[in-house]
Design a protein around this motif. Structure first.
Motif, PDB file in Angstrom:
ATOM      1  N   THR A  33       0.829  -1.205   0.000  1.00 11.02           N
ATOM      2  CA  THR A  33       0.000   0.000   0.000  1.00 11.02           C
ATOM      3  C   THR A  33       0.864   1.256   0.000  1.00 11.02           C
ATOM      4  OG1 THR A  33      -1.695  -1.199   1.252  1.00 11.02           O
ATOM      5  CG2 THR A  33      -1.851   1.206   1.217  1.00 11.02           C
ATOM      6  N   GLU A  34       1.929   1.229   0.791  1.00  9.81           N
ATOM      7  CA  GLU A  34       2.856   2.363   0.889  1.00  9.81           C
ATOM      8  C   GLU A  34       4.261   1.837   1.124  1.00  9.81           C
ATOM      9  OE1 GLU A  34       1.877   5.266   3.847  1.00  9.81           O
ATOM     10  OE2 GLU A  34      -0.271   5.186   3.424  1.00  9.81           O
ATOM     11  N   GLY A  35       5.245   2.725   0.911  1.00 13.23           N
ATOM     12  CA  GLY A  35       6.623   2.411   1.255  1.00 13.23           C
ATOM     13  C   GLY A  35       7.512   2.217   0.042  1.00 13.23           C
ATOM     14  N   GLU A  36       8.718   1.705   0.309  1.00 12.89           N
ATOM     15  CA  GLU A  36       9.708   1.452  -0.736  1.00 12.89           C
ATOM     16  C   GLU A  36      10.321   0.074  -0.540  1.00 12.89           C
ATOM     17  OE1 GLU A  36      12.438   4.813  -1.768  1.00 12.89           O
ATOM     18  OE2 GLU A  36      11.572   5.692   0.046  1.00 12.89           O
ATOM     19  N   ILE A  37      10.598  -0.600  -1.653  1.00  7.24           N
ATOM     20  CA  ILE A  37      11.330  -1.865  -1.644  1.00  7.24           C
ATOM     21  C   ILE A  37      12.459  -1.724  -2.655  1.00  7.24           C
ATOM     22  CG2 ILE A  37      11.231  -4.361  -1.988  1.00  7.24           C
ATOM     23  CD1 ILE A  37       8.207  -4.179  -1.437  1.00  7.24           C
ATOM     24  N   ILE A  38      13.660  -1.511  -2.158  1.00  6.31           N
ATOM     25  CA  ILE A  38      14.821  -1.295  -3.015  1.00  6.31           C
ATOM     26  C   ILE A  38      15.586  -2.611  -3.125  1.00  6.31           C
ATOM     27  CG2 ILE A  38      16.845   0.123  -3.483  1.00  6.31           C
ATOM     28  CD1 ILE A  38      14.235   1.717  -3.188  1.00  6.31           C
ATOM     29  N   PHE A  39      15.563  -3.197  -4.313  1.00  8.32           N
ATOM     30  CA  PHE A  39      16.309  -4.431  -4.565  1.00  8.32           C
ATOM     31  C   PHE A  39      17.241  -4.209  -5.746  1.00  8.32           C
ATOM     32  CE2 PHE A  39      16.603  -8.334  -7.185  1.00  8.32           C
ATOM     33  CZ  PHE A  39      17.375  -9.105  -6.320  1.00  8.32           C
ATOM     34  N   ASP A  40      18.530  -4.502  -5.520  1.00 10.26           N
ATOM     35  CA  ASP A  40      19.521  -4.353  -6.590  1.00 10.26           C
ATOM     36  C   ASP A  40      19.473  -2.935  -7.182  1.00 10.26           C
ATOM     37  OD1 ASP A  40      21.621  -5.498  -7.963  1.00 10.26           O
ATOM     38  OD2 ASP A  40      20.369  -6.305  -9.572  1.00 10.26           O
ATOM     39  N   HIS A  41      19.351  -1.949  -6.268  1.00 14.61           N
ATOM     40  CA  HIS A  41      19.381  -0.516  -6.609  1.00 14.61           C
ATOM     41  C   HIS A  41      18.130  -0.041  -7.350  1.00 14.61           C
ATOM     42  CE1 HIS A  41      23.521  -0.806  -5.330  1.00 14.61           C
ATOM     43  NE2 HIS A  41      23.774  -1.675  -6.285  1.00 14.61           N
ATOM     44  N   LYS A  42      17.066  -0.834  -7.357  1.00 14.67           N
ATOM     45  CA  LYS A  42      15.826  -0.419  -8.025  1.00 14.67           C
ATOM     46  C   LYS A  42      14.671  -0.492  -7.036  1.00 14.67           C
ATOM     47  CE  LYS A  42      17.213  -2.207 -12.575  1.00 14.67           C
ATOM     48  NZ  LYS A  42      18.449  -2.898 -12.165  1.00 14.67           N
ATOM     49  N   ASN A  43      13.779   0.485  -7.096  1.00 12.34           N
ATOM     50  CA  ASN A  43      12.568   0.455  -6.278  1.00 12.34           C
ATOM     51  C   ASN A  43      11.529  -0.395  -7.009  1.00 12.34           C
ATOM     52  OD1 ASN A  43      10.245   0.873  -4.781  1.00 12.34           O
ATOM     53  ND2 ASN A  43      10.658   3.039  -4.438  1.00 12.34           N
ATOM     54  N   LEU A  44      11.278  -1.584  -6.478  1.00 11.32           N
ATOM     55  CA  LEU A  44      10.388  -2.519  -7.159  1.00 11.32           C
ATOM     56  C   LEU A  44       8.977  -1.978  -7.318  1.00 11.32           C
ATOM     57  CD1 LEU A  44      11.432  -5.958  -5.594  1.00 11.32           C
ATOM     58  CD2 LEU A  44      12.343  -4.800  -7.620  1.00 11.32           C
ATOM     59  N   LEU A  45       8.575  -1.075  -6.440  1.00 10.94           N
ATOM     60  CA  LEU A  45       7.216  -0.550  -6.497  1.00 10.94           C
ATOM     61  C   LEU A  45       7.017   0.447  -7.639  1.00 10.94           C
ATOM     62  CD1 LEU A  45       6.415  -0.048  -2.709  1.00 10.94           C
ATOM     63  CD2 LEU A  45       6.159  -2.086  -4.130  1.00 10.94           C
ATOM     64  N   HIS A  46       8.115   0.874  -8.265  1.00 11.14           N
ATOM     65  CA  HIS A  46       8.029   1.863  -9.340  1.00 11.14           C
ATOM     66  C   HIS A  46       8.300   1.257 -10.715  1.00 11.14           C
ATOM     67  CE1 HIS A  46       9.002   5.304  -6.281  1.00 11.14           C
ATOM     68  NE2 HIS A  46       7.807   4.783  -6.124  1.00 11.14           N
ATOM     69  N   LEU A  47       8.472  -0.066 -10.803  1.00 14.43           N
ATOM     70  CA  LEU A  47       8.840  -0.693 -12.072  1.00 14.43           C
ATOM     71  C   LEU A  47       7.607  -1.011 -12.908  1.00 14.43           C
ATOM     72  CD1 LEU A  47      11.584  -3.240 -10.897  1.00 14.43           C
ATOM     73  CD2 LEU A  47      11.849  -0.844 -11.561  1.00 14.43           C
ATOM     74  N   ASN A  48       7.768  -0.883 -14.219  1.00 11.15           N
ATOM     75  CA  ASN A  48       6.699  -1.334 -15.110  1.00 11.15           C
ATOM     76  C   ASN A  48       6.784  -2.858 -15.260  1.00 11.15           C
ATOM     77  OD1 ASN A  48       8.665  -1.990 -17.099  1.00 11.15           O
ATOM     78  ND2 ASN A  48       8.582   0.101 -17.931  1.00 11.15           N
ATOM     79  N   ASN A  49       5.870  -3.435 -16.012  1.00 10.38           N
ATOM     80  CA  ASN A  49       5.792  -4.894 -16.098  1.00 10.38           C
ATOM     81  C   ASN A  49       7.078  -5.526 -16.620  1.00 10.38           C
ATOM     82  OD1 ASN A  49       3.194  -4.919 -15.097  1.00 10.38           O
ATOM     83  ND2 ASN A  49       2.211  -4.961 -17.112  1.00 10.38           N
ATOM     84  N   LYS A  50       7.660  -4.944 -17.646  1.00  5.29           N
ATOM     85  CA  LYS A  50       8.896  -5.490 -18.219  1.00  5.29           C
ATOM     86  C   LYS A  50      10.037  -5.385 -17.225  1.00  5.29           C
ATOM     87  CE  LYS A  50      12.114  -5.036 -22.097  1.00  5.29           C
ATOM     88  NZ  LYS A  50      12.437  -4.291 -23.354  1.00  5.29           N
TER      89      LYS A  50
END
Length: 278
Positions: free
Chosen positions: A81-98
């Motif tokens: 619902t909220e927050g950030e998940i940074i994995f391998d220098h990327k915020n997973l919550l901001h990624l598109n499908n690809k």
């Protein structure tokens, strides 16, 4: 890389201390102020934590405490619902499908109920771990390279399943199915493996085999392992670090030696006698 694991060697880990931890301070996963709401229920409340490469982390807590929700938020099997998940220098919550598909290729997942295609063989299920690296068309038709097939055979052999390589997965025992799940995760070349109650459906002997393989994957390959467990004694035996979750919040974060009976009582809200072996 997989060759560093000794094929078919009996798995004999009795104490996690028998595998000295390789020191590595590289942050591989960072969770910031994570929340997950289901209508009026807050399953995860402002969880923040940092995970370094090569850690073996066990998450413990009572049923309904948010363990599964947390681990499924990490690879976006469910959306936070909220927050950030940074994995391998990327915020997973901001990624598109690809982009998410590419990120998930580096996140292995082992499920409580195996999540295998039972009508398919062991090697076919293991090769499914490569789908995140393929186009939709190649994945649809199951087009795998010779190198991928050779690697699948090697991992299957390493996990002691070579005699069952062409058996349908519905013909396997629970412990064998879970080893197929480990093999499927390993063929992804993951940086992290998430395990959601991987031994809850297994007898004690099979459970020990699975945990011993996971700790060798962590030690020999340097892969980060995060595993949800109901069994406090198993968590204390295998983990470098234990997270205790109660009502969606982390109430303990420390080493097994720091997990006192009082802390266990705080996590579970009950006496320790039924939760831990002497």
């Amino acid at each position: 890389m997989i060759q560093t694991l000794i094929k078919n060697e009996p798995v004999i880990a009795e104490k996690k201390a028998s595998y000295p931890k390789k020191k590595n301070n590289k942050i591989i996963l960072e969770i910031k102020n994570l929340k997950k709401n289901y209508k009026d229920v807050c399953a995860v409340k402002n969880i923040s934590l940092t995970v370094t490469q090569g850690e073996f982390i066990s998450i413990i807590g009572p049923s309904g405490s948010g363990k599964t929700t947390l681990i499924r938020c990490v690879n976006r099997l469910i959306d936070a619902t909220e927050g950030e998940i940074i994995f391998d220098h990327k915020n997973l919550l901001h990624l598109n499908n690809k982009e998410l598909r590419q990120a998930r290729a580096k996140i292995g997942m082992i499920f409580q109920h195996y999540n295998l295609v039972y009508r398919l063989s062991v090697i076919e299920n293991v090769l499914h771990g490569r789908l995140g690296y393929k186009s939709s068309l190649r994945g649809l038709f199951g087009v795998y390279s010779d190198a991928e097939k050779e690697k699948a055979v090697e991992i299957i052999d390493m996990l002691g399943l070579n005699e069952m390589i062409y058996k349908r997965c519905d013909q396997l025992s629970g412990g064998q199915k879970q080893r197929v799940g480990i093999a499927r995760a390993l063929i992804q070349d993951p940086k992290i493996i998430l395990c959601d109650e991987p031994i809850s459906s297994l007898d004690p002997s099979s459970a020990k085999i699975i945990m011993d393989y996971l700790v060798r994957v962590q030690h020999d390959l340097g892969i980060t392992i995060i595993v949800n467990l109901h069994q406090v004694d198993v968590a204390m035996k295998y983990a470098d670090r234990i997270l205790g979750i109660r009502e969606g919040e982390i109430v303990f974060d420390g080493s097994p030696s720091e997990l006192s009976k009082e802390k266990i009582n705080e996590i579970y809200g009950t006496e320790t006698g039924e939760l831990i072996l002497d």
